[in-house]
Design a protein around this motif. Sequence first.
Motif, short mmCIF file in Angstrom:
data_model
loop_
_atom_site.label_atom_id
_atom_site.label_comp_id
_atom_site.label_asym_id
_atom_site.label_seq_id
_atom_site.Cartn_x
_atom_site.Cartn_y
_atom_site.Cartn_z
N SER A 192 0.84 -1.20 0.00
CA SER A 192 0.00 0.00 0.00
C SER A 192 0.88 1.25 0.00
CB SER A 192 -0.91 0.02 1.23
OG SER A 192 -0.15 0.27 2.41
N ASP A 193 0.30 2.36 -0.41
CA ASP A 193 1.03 3.62 -0.43
C ASP A 193 1.49 3.97 0.99
OD1 ASP A 193 0.39 3.63 -3.06
OD2 ASP A 193 -0.91 5.41 -3.01
N PRO A 206 -3.70 4.73 -7.02
CA PRO A 206 -2.65 4.29 -6.09
C PRO A 206 -1.30 4.11 -6.77
CG PRO A 206 -3.98 2.41 -6.73
CD PRO A 206 -4.58 3.61 -7.41
N HIS A 207 -0.27 4.01 -5.94
CA HIS A 207 1.08 3.61 -6.34
C HIS A 207 1.78 4.62 -7.28
CE1 HIS A 207 -0.74 -0.68 -5.80
NE2 HIS A 207 -0.46 -0.10 -4.64
#
Length: 477
Positions: A419-420, A449-450
């Motif tokens: 996860s971030d 995300p990411h």
Amino acid sequence: MVSSRKETKIVLTYSFENIESESMYEHLYRCIKQDILQKKLKSGEKLPSKRTFAKNLGVSTITVESAYAQLVAEGYLYTLPKRGYYVCDLEKGEEPPPPRPKQELPRQPVRRTYWADFVGSSVAKDMFPFSVWVKLLRDVTAGEDEATLLTDTSAGGIRQLRQAISDHLYQFRGMSIDPEQIVVGAGTEYLYSVLIQLLGRDRGYAMEDPGYLRLSKIYEKNDVRVCHIPMDASGIIPEKLEESGAEILHITPSHHFPTGIVMPVSRRYEFLSWASKGENRYIIEDDYDCEFRLSGRPIPTLQSIDVMEKVIYINTFSKSLAPAFRISYLVLPKHLVTRFYETLGFYSGTVSCLEQMTLARFLSEGYFEKHINRMRNHYRTVRDKLLGEISRSPLAGRVQISEENAGLHFLMEVDTNRSDQEIVQAAEGEDLRISFVSQYYFDTANCRPHVLVMNYSGLEEDRIPEAVDRLCRAVLE
């Protein structure tokens, strides 16, 4: 303490030993005040004459006179002509509330410094032309009229700086601006509040989502309705803006933060059309880092194609000079200039005359242009070295770089199952500060995300190889 009392004549005796750094008159003032508050000296009682009291205490008449004067000023004593000093009736007033228990003042949090910071805005220490700035500051101090330097400035800023900014905008951004349209202020955050007062708190203010969340907080603290509008690959989605009912649109069309999107001209004309459909609709164009497009020509401003006077342009010198320079400016449509001075012209200028005159010379004598060219070369070198180190690192096959040619950050999408937040915490352990695009969304359900936001404005060139090594350890499982 009160030693004796006979009718309305009293004798007071106080000790002046061990009063430390307190002056004699302050000590006497406090002793008498305490006796009044403790009702040892009652309402209407006459105090000794200054001369008699001074003789009894062994102090100067001036000491007694100063103590009496302070007690009169605070309402503990009153005087009658040719009769003397008397104790006031404190019963007539409300009983003062009990003092609050003593509390330790909260300490201002100390901002952590990181070995490498990919989030904060800063300028390399050796890049600012201090010698030039000091020379200009000295020239202004020596050459300008003293009365002018010490005079309060108008709400819009001094004429010399507004003219210099107007010339700069014409040469660099192709904007034909009358200096009277420019309002100078101490930072963009102050100018946002000025715009809210000018345009009204009863308007909906639309912002990009993702976007600069501090700006959202500033609007909310100014009691306005904030609408966070989702974006596509060209910027804010026009249909979503219309649905929101907002009348003020705040956008960064030349280089969106954090995604780096440059708004295409077709979308810009859509927003100008949107603004023209309502008398109270305006667009705030935030051009916060336009000087640092590292390839190609600067993107033309939305203001320069606005024929309906619906665009308010805002920019800052905090990015181009240093964050400590809290000097920003607005360019108002001409019809709003009169409204500004009629409704907000009572404000004093928020930037000192000395700073404004120095910056005016920095701009008009060509130093700003030289500084920006030097900064562009520096940032291009830093960016290229950072990208080169990433391409040679274990991250090379796991990341995709985009939006690297404008502004002082680029995006780096990471192929990862973590996860971030996990990666941010791992980076903290490596003494790195990083952020992801997902952290700048208001509506987290739509977040991407990411995707790291790689701000390299404060990155020291000689630390880049080690910074990339630490980033690899933080990002890779």
